[in-house]
Design a protein around this motif. Structure first.
Motif, PDB file in Angstrom:
ATOM      1  N   VAL A  11       0.932  -1.135  -0.008  1.00 32.97           N
ATOM      2  CA  VAL A  11      -0.037  -0.226  -0.020  1.00 32.97           C
ATOM      3  C   VAL A  11       0.910   1.264  -0.152  1.00 32.97           C
ATOM      4  O   VAL A  11       2.105   1.389   0.852  1.00 32.97           O
ATOM      5  CB  VAL A  11      -0.842  -0.017   1.402  1.00 32.97           C
ATOM      6  N   ALA A  12       0.499   2.142  -0.888  1.00 31.34           N
ATOM      7  CA  ALA A  12       1.411   3.462  -1.121  1.00 31.34           C
ATOM      8  C   ALA A  12       0.059   4.541  -0.443  1.00 31.34           C
ATOM      9  O   ALA A  12      -0.940   4.400  -0.980  1.00 31.34           O
ATOM     10  CB  ALA A  12       1.464   3.796  -2.377  1.00 31.34           C
ATOM     11  N   ARG A  13       0.647   5.441   0.576  1.00 34.71           N
ATOM     12  CA  ARG A  13      -0.038   6.522   1.031  1.00 34.71           C
ATOM     13  C   ARG A  13       0.323   7.848   0.215  1.00 34.71           C
ATOM     14  O   ARG A  13       1.530   8.305  -0.054  1.00 34.71           O
ATOM     15  CB  ARG A  13      -0.059   6.570   2.551  1.00 34.71           C
ATOM     16  N   ILE A  14      -0.544   8.370  -0.639  1.00 34.93           N
ATOM     17  CA  ILE A  14      -0.314   9.273  -1.636  1.00 34.93           C
ATOM     18  C   ILE A  14      -1.295  10.654  -1.107  1.00 34.93           C
ATOM     19  O   ILE A  14      -2.244  10.651  -0.736  1.00 34.93           O
ATOM     20  CB  ILE A  14      -0.854   8.882  -2.724  1.00 34.93           C
ATOM     21  N   LEU A  15      -0.473  11.863  -1.333  1.00 34.81           N
ATOM     22  CA  LEU A  15      -1.169  13.196  -1.036  1.00 34.81           C
ATOM     23  C   LEU A  15      -1.576  13.540  -2.632  1.00 34.81           C
ATOM     24  O   LEU A  15      -0.752  13.750  -3.649  1.00 34.81           O
ATOM     25  CB  LEU A  15      -0.131  14.288  -0.616  1.00 34.81           C
ATOM     26  N   LEU A  16      -2.880  13.765  -2.989  1.00 34.00           N
ATOM     27  CA  LEU A  16      -3.230  14.083  -4.205  1.00 34.00           C
ATOM     28  C   LEU A  16      -2.903  15.750  -4.476  1.00 34.00           C
ATOM     29  O   LEU A  16      -2.901  16.553  -3.564  1.00 34.00           O
ATOM     30  CB  LEU A  16      -4.737  14.078  -4.508  1.00 34.00           C
ATOM     31  N   ASP A  17      -2.599  15.963  -5.820  1.00 34.50           N
ATOM     32  CA  ASP A  17      -2.540  17.606  -6.042  1.00 34.50           C
ATOM     33  C   ASP A  17      -3.732  18.029  -6.461  1.00 34.50           C
ATOM     34  O   ASP A  17      -4.574  17.879  -7.321  1.00 34.50           O
ATOM     35  CB  ASP A  17      -1.727  17.779  -7.561  1.00 34.50           C
ATOM     36  N   THR A  18      -4.441  18.827  -5.283  1.00 29.89           N
ATOM     37  CA  THR A  18      -5.589  19.236  -5.611  1.00 29.89           C
ATOM     38  C   THR A  18      -5.645  20.732  -4.635  1.00 29.89           C
ATOM     39  O   THR A  18      -4.863  20.841  -3.586  1.00 29.89           O
ATOM     40  CB  THR A  18      -6.705  18.611  -4.871  1.00 29.89           C
ATOM     41  N   ASP A  28      -5.027   5.942   0.179  1.00 25.10           N
ATOM     42  CA  ASP A  28      -4.145   4.519   0.115  1.00 25.10           C
ATOM     43  C   ASP A  28      -4.627   4.252  -1.053  1.00 25.10           C
ATOM     44  O   ASP A  28      -5.626   3.969  -1.735  1.00 25.10           O
ATOM     45  CB  ASP A  28      -4.933   3.557   1.332  1.00 25.10           C
ATOM     46  N   TYR A  29      -3.477   3.483  -2.023  1.00 28.37           N
ATOM     47  CA  TYR A  29      -3.466   3.028  -3.356  1.00 28.37           C
ATOM     48  C   TYR A  29      -2.803   1.466  -3.218  1.00 28.37           C
ATOM     49  O   TYR A  29      -1.596   1.641  -2.604  1.00 28.37           O
ATOM     50  CB  TYR A  29      -3.079   3.876  -4.396  1.00 28.37           C
ATOM     51  N   GLU A  65       1.770  -1.719   5.322  1.00 33.27           N
ATOM     52  CA  GLU A  65       1.338  -3.125   4.984  1.00 33.27           C
ATOM     53  C   GLU A  65       0.049  -3.450   4.474  1.00 33.27           C
ATOM     54  O   GLU A  65       0.028  -4.282   3.555  1.00 33.27           O
ATOM     55  CB  GLU A  65       1.774  -3.876   6.385  1.00 33.27           C
ATOM     56  N   GLN A  66      -1.145  -2.708   5.064  1.00 33.07           N
ATOM     57  CA  GLN A  66      -2.058  -2.838   4.799  1.00 33.07           C
ATOM     58  C   GLN A  66      -3.021  -1.316   5.000  1.00 33.07           C
ATOM     59  O   GLN A  66      -2.348  -0.591   5.796  1.00 33.07           O
ATOM     60  CB  GLN A  66      -3.015  -3.991   5.746  1.00 33.07           C
ATOM     61  N   SER A  67      -4.233  -1.275   4.292  1.00 37.64           N
ATOM     62  CA  SER A  67      -4.892  -0.047   4.389  1.00 37.64           C
ATOM     63  C   SER A  67      -5.962  -0.262   5.461  1.00 37.64           C
ATOM     64  O   SER A  67      -6.635  -1.561   5.779  1.00 37.64           O
ATOM     65  CB  SER A  67      -5.562   0.062   3.090  1.00 37.64           C
ATOM     66  N   ASP A  68      -6.651   0.735   6.017  1.00 41.35           N
ATOM     67  CA  ASP A  68      -7.527   0.806   6.920  1.00 41.35           C
ATOM     68  C   ASP A  68      -9.073   0.828   5.983  1.00 41.35           C
ATOM     69  O   ASP A  68     -10.117   0.552   6.503  1.00 41.35           O
ATOM     70  CB  ASP A  68      -7.823   1.784   7.925  1.00 41.35           C
ATOM     71  N   PHE A  69      -8.903   0.978   4.826  1.00 38.28           N
ATOM     72  CA  PHE A  69     -10.095   1.194   3.824  1.00 38.28           C
ATOM     73  C   PHE A  69     -10.617  -0.160   3.730  1.00 38.28           C
ATOM     74  O   PHE A  69     -10.136  -1.311   3.519  1.00 38.28           O
ATOM     75  CB  PHE A  69      -9.687   1.720   2.731  1.00 38.28           C
ATOM     76  N   GLY A  70     -11.833  -0.194   4.146  1.00 40.10           N
ATOM     77  CA  GLY A  70     -12.910  -1.641   3.973  1.00 40.10           C
ATOM     78  C   GLY A  70     -12.684  -2.279   2.471  1.00 40.10           C
ATOM     79  O   GLY A  70     -12.963  -3.458   2.363  1.00 40.10           O
TER      80      GLY A  70
END
Length: 671
Positions: A11-18, A28-29, A65-70
């Motif tokens: 899992v990569a944690r990413i800040l979007l350009d916005t 999370d991606y 390692e993993q995401s909290d997103f269900g």
């Protein structure tokens, strides 16, 4: 530069350009298998957002390692650049200063990281980009410099009053003495194997520091300058990313530059308003430097001819240590305006005019004036009312003799009619730089008269006799220094409707006086009161302390922090409700008061904007994090709920009533 890889994490944690505040968090991606060995923290990537067909840019911040997103995670679409351009240190800084100002980290990163230039990046990765530092001469630090470097790399926080007077470098160039002082400090830090960042207000300051560094044998400085081309700026940024100590100089955004083993941040003239960031979230370079030094343990050096109120506060609370040895200061005299004036109707007393006549035969003489242009104010010839623009209600002034236009929007003032008496004739009031030159050419007919202002900039003048008329901040350096520096319009400058009028005057005058020759003098040609008296006598330390004491008594910055909250009545009321209870549970927290709300005014400062109000929140420093968190929460909620309300509005057009926050605005109490 090395950066953290995924190391088997999926899992990569990413800040979007916005620019949307509700999206200012990490997403999370999933990392596809083909990118697992290539992806690094700090890289730019493209990812699907809201749909697989809609791609957004973003930056990899960290891995998990993993995401909290269900649900099922979307996968990263591609790596835009193999080069990680965001370092962990700069990310922590961006997040911290954005939170302090209730802003978005992405807005800070847009200031910190220049626009990518593919050709420049390929040259850098291939090792074919030119490196101005390849042939630097080693710098032999003097004992005093070594001692200073040890203090700074040990985390010391220092305030230095720079000595007056220009200095001639070994290369023949003349620079302000302050630039050689900062150059020696930066080089001493660099000699310790650490990087130094030097932040300066404008390109003229950068040029002086560059020349000072070159004269000491260091030509490989990394320069991050708003005047550079995109390619030059990106190439310099990539050099700053290299894993080796650098001396990095630049304007306000240089405080966010990547720096290997940062040893110290040096800042020149932090009171200059140019160092106040005009883009959201409006974080002053000084505040960013304080946060970065606190996070990294790097030292801080604030140097100036006149210390800002913010640094004075830090000195008085013991957070910053002042220089103990008094600097050299130009002799200052006060021309008594009650003495018989000459043809300037009292603007230039006879004593000052005599100095100008005498010294302009021996070398250059500097005359500082308040405003550029011809005549800053146009009035109705019939009733005397100040003339205002029919398009924007801005003040009308004269660009040249007989040519009047709005000073804000440039709209010509012909035809014009007075709103008070219906008069149609304008007359001049006050003297700008161009009109002063015109008058001086008549009065001092044997002198060579030169002009330096925003439209006619000069960086340097030679040592030949001349009379140099310059607006504040546009004074050129004279070879050998000016024989005399004459300060006009003190009463006009002190009368500016600004909380910082006196502080700014002291800075303008000290900076001008510092351009005098060692045996030159500075003449204050008008004005009176505590500020003028402190400048003339040199008792500026007591004056600064008294000025700060008054700010404490009145709860004005920097004694307290402030936030301005602007928007529709309902939006501002929700923001006010979120902070109303702060300090109520604990009587020992003095803390917070609110001014307003009052009707907001438009760009001209005169007309009211229907339905829009503004309030000012004043709060103690200890409450800053909580005030920012709560106001930011209201802002995010307002932005998240606005999609339905903005349906049908042109893309990118914000609602007029949308909530807007600005922390620590230096002009919040200006008229």
């Amino acid at each position: 530069m090395t950066a953290e890889g995924a190391a088997g994490r999926r899992v990569a944690r990413i800040l979007l350009d916005t620019s949307l505040p509700q999206l200012d968090h990490l997403f999370d991606y999933a990392i596809p298998g083909e990118l697992a060995d290539e992806i690094r923290a700090g890289q730019r990537v493209r990812v699907p957002f809201r749909s697989q067909n809609r791609k957004s840019f973003g930056t990899v911040i960290e891995f998990a390692e993993q995401s909290d997103f269900g649900g099922e995670l979307a996968q990263i679409a591609e790596i835009v650049s193999p080069l990680p351009t965001l370092t962990p240190e700069v990310w922590r800084l961006a997040r911290a200063v954005a939170d302090r100002a209730a802003g978005s980290a992405g807005d800070i990163l847009r200031l910190a990281i220049p626009t990518r230039q593919v050709r420049v990046e390929k040259q850098h990765l291939a090792g074919t980009a030119p490196d101005p530092g390849e042939h630097d001469t080693p710098f032999a630090a003097e004992a005093a410099d070594t001692e200073l470097a040890g203090l700074l790399t040990g985390g010391a926080r220092l305030a230095v009053d720079a000595s007056h007077g220009p200095i001639r470098l070994g290369t023949g160039e003349w620079v302000g003495g302050w630039s050689l002082q900062l150059a020696r400090a930066a080089l001493a830090v660099h000699a310790e194997g650490r990087s130094a960042i030097v932040v300066l207000p404008d390109y003229r300051d950068l040029d002086q520091l560059r020349d000072a560094l070159a004269s000491l044998g260091h030509a490989g400085v990394v320069r991050l300058d708003a005047r550079q081309s995109k390619g030059e700026r990106y190439a310099a940024f990539l050099r700053a990313l290299d894993p080796e100590p650098r001396i990095i100089i630049g304007n306000r955004s240089a405080v966010y530059a990547p720096a290997h083993e940062l040893g110290a941040i040096l800042m020149w003239d932090d009171g200059d308003p140019v160092l106040a960031e005009p883009l959201a979230p409006y974080v002053h370079a000084r505040d960013a430097a304080l946060v970065r030094a606190g996070q990294s343990g790097a030292g801080l050096l604030f140097a100036a001819h006149s210390r800002s109120a913010e640094i004075q506060r830090l000195v008085e609370i013991g957070y910053v240590q002042p220089q103990r040895l008094p600097p050299r200061r130009t002799r200052v005299v006060h021309a008594d305006a009650s003495m018989t004036p000459d043809a300037f109707a009292g603007r230039v007393p006879e004593f000052a005019a005599r100095i100008i006549r005498q010294e302009s035969r021996r070398g250059p003489v500097l005359v500082q004036v308040a405003t550029p242009g011809y005549a800053p104010i146009a009035v109705c010839a019939s009733c005397g009312d100040v003339a205002r623009c029919r398009a924007c209600a801005g003040p009308i002034g004269f660009r040249s003799a007989g040519v009047a236009a709005c000073r804000w929007c440039g709209e010509p003032a012909r035809p014009w009619q007075c709103a008070t008496c219906d008069g149609t004739v304008l007359t001049e009031r006050g003297m700008g730089s161009q009109r002063t030159v015109e008058q001086f050419e008549r009065q001092f007919s044997d002198a060579r008269v030169l002009l330096s202002d925003g439209e006619h900039p000069r960086e340097r003048v030679d040592a030949r006799p001349a009379l140099v008329v310059a607006t504040r901040g546009a004074e050129p350096i004279a070879a050998g220094g000016y024989r005399a520096v004459v300060l006009l319009d003190a009463e006009r400058l002190l009368g500016i409707e600004s909380l910082r009028a006196a502080e700014d005057c002291m800075r303008w005058w000290e900076n001008a006086a510092a351009l005098a020759a060692p045996d030159g003098q500075c003449v204050v040609a008008s004005g009176g009161g505590p500020t003028v008296q402190a400048f003339v006598t040199g008792r500026t330390e007591e004056w600064r302390s008294a000025e700060l004491h008054d700010r404490h008594a009145l709860r004005y910055p920097p004694a307290v922090r402030v936030a301005s909250v602007t928007g529709g009545t309902a939006e501002v009321e929700r923001a006010l409700a979120s902070i109303r209870d702060l300090g109520a549970q604990d009587p020992s927290v003095p803390g917070i008061d609110v001014l307003g709300p009052v009707p907001a005014r438009g760009p001209s400062g005169y007309e009211q904007v229907p339905g829009i109000v503004r309030l000012i929140v004043r709060f103690d420093y200890g409450l800053g994090a909580e005030v920012a968190r709560r106001l930011r929460g209201v802002l995010v909620a307002d932005a998240a709920g606005s999609s339905a309300r903005t349906r049908g509005r042109p893309p990118g057009r914000a609602r007029p009533e949308a909530l807007r926050l600005r922390f620590d605005d230096r002009g919040v109490f200006d008229g």
